[in-house]
Design an enzyme around this catalytic site. Structure first.
Site, PDB file in Angstrom:
ATOM      1  N   TYR A 171       0.845  -1.194   0.000  1.00 10.67           N
ATOM      2  CA  TYR A 171       0.000   0.000   0.000  1.00 10.67           C
ATOM      3  C   TYR A 171       0.880   1.243   0.000  1.00 10.67           C
ATOM      4  O   TYR A 171       1.958   1.247   0.605  1.00 10.67           O
ATOM      5  CB  TYR A 171      -0.921  -0.032   1.234  1.00 10.67           C
ATOM      6  CG  TYR A 171      -1.936   1.076   1.270  1.00 10.67           C
ATOM      7  CD1 TYR A 171      -2.730   1.357   0.162  1.00 10.67           C
ATOM      8  CD2 TYR A 171      -2.100   1.858   2.419  1.00 10.67           C
ATOM      9  CE1 TYR A 171      -3.662   2.384   0.198  1.00 10.67           C
ATOM     10  CE2 TYR A 171      -3.034   2.878   2.468  1.00 10.67           C
ATOM     11  CZ  TYR A 171      -3.805   3.135   1.347  1.00 10.67           C
ATOM     12  OH  TYR A 171      -4.721   4.159   1.389  1.00 10.67           O
ATOM     13  N   TYR A 181      -3.263   5.268   8.780  1.00  9.59           N
ATOM     14  CA  TYR A 181      -2.609   3.986   8.511  1.00  9.59           C
ATOM     15  C   TYR A 181      -1.432   3.858   9.470  1.00  9.59           C
ATOM     16  O   TYR A 181      -0.271   3.947   9.077  1.00  9.59           O
ATOM     17  CB  TYR A 181      -2.151   3.947   7.052  1.00  9.59           C
ATOM     18  CG  TYR A 181      -1.950   2.545   6.501  1.00  9.59           C
ATOM     19  CD1 TYR A 181      -3.029   1.761   6.134  1.00  9.59           C
ATOM     20  CD2 TYR A 181      -0.671   2.023   6.347  1.00  9.59           C
ATOM     21  CE1 TYR A 181      -2.840   0.486   5.616  1.00  9.59           C
ATOM     22  CE2 TYR A 181      -0.467   0.749   5.827  1.00  9.59           C
ATOM     23  CZ  TYR A 181      -1.555  -0.003   5.468  1.00  9.59           C
ATOM     24  OH  TYR A 181      -1.370  -1.268   4.953  1.00  9.59           O
TER      25      TYR A 181
END
Ligand code: NAD
Length: 229
Positions: A171, A181
């Site tokens: 990612y 995140y």
């Protein structure tokens, strides 16, 4: 035809499922590795036809999963599993779910595979900013999301046919700041990407196995919903 083992499928919402479908549509035989705590509900839902609509392949047939293996990719071998996990109700119902035992089972059942997919990640403190992440949370993210790939590849390479291919999912938060995140997940993806280069070098030269990672766009999988994405 080719045989694929896809680690990290526990419902029909994630990348693992979608990759399994693409490989099935291309004619591959599908084996999956399912996280032990999610195994029961996945098998039950599959058996009851809950995923039948999303099993439909372009030619109208339904994707067949030849076998589902229990897997917990944070444990390499039985000796590594702590007592409280061994005796945990969700774990004691299955066996042979460490990476080593899982690879041994696949080898016993099928002899070899051509494709290995790593579509799993876990970061217990993912909702915490990196600055507030504990050492344990950080290391747990790296263990489940990065080292799990090193371990899978290490144990599955001996049963991979030369010219075989392996893939993981990363990612963009490894390269750019994606608030939310957290928990060391950005670090885990950076490690995964660096490891992909090193593993491609090593597995390519030694075993003629390709190693790649796809940096996937955002998808509202179970894992992504859990962190409010
Ligand atoms: P998902 O929930 O479908 O897949 C994650 C899977 O990992 C789950 O099935 C879970 O049961 C399994 N898992 C967790 N810990 C495990 C362990 N210790 N051992 C074995 N399995 C374990 O979610 P997803 O988003 O499709 O994730 C698949 C991959 O794609 C992950 O590597 C994720 O980081 C990556 N990815 C996701 C996105 C996104 O937006 N969803 C974007 C880029 C990359």
């Amino acid at each position: 035809g080719k045989r694929a083992f896809i680690a990290g499928v526990a419902d029909d919402n994630g990348y693992g499922w979608a990759i399994a479908k693409s490989l099935a549509a291309a004619g591959a035989e599908i084996l999956v590795g399912t996280w032990v705590p999610a195994l029961n509900i996945f098998e039950t839902s599959l058996r009851r036809g809950k995923f039948d609509e999303s099993r439909v392949l372009p030619d109208g047939s339904l994707m067949e999963i030849t076998k589902i293996y229990p897997l917990d990719a944070i444990y390499d071998k039985l000796e590594d599993v702590p007592e409280d996990v061994k005796s945990n109700k969700r774990y004691s119902g299955s066996s042979k779910w460490t990476v080593q035992e899982c690879a041994e089972s696949v080898k016993q059942d099928f002899g070899s595979i051509d494709i290995l997919v790593h579509s799993l990640a876990n970061g217990p403190e993912v909702s915490k900013p990196l600055l507030e992440t504990s050492r344990n949370g950080y290391l747990a993210a790296l263990s489940a999301s990065s080292y799990s790939y090193v371990s899978l590849l290490k144990h599955f390479i001996p049963l991979m046919n030369p010219g075989g291919s392996s893939l993981s999912l990363t990612y963009i938060a490894s390269e750019r700041i994606i608030p939310g995140y957290g928990g060391g997940m950005s670090s885990a993806k950076a490690a995964l990407e660096s490891d992909t280069r090193v593993l491609a070098f090593e597995a390519g030269r030694k075993h003629r196995i390709r190693v790649n990672a796809i940096s996937a766009g955002p998808l509202r999988s179970r894992a992504a919903k859990a962190i409010g994405f």
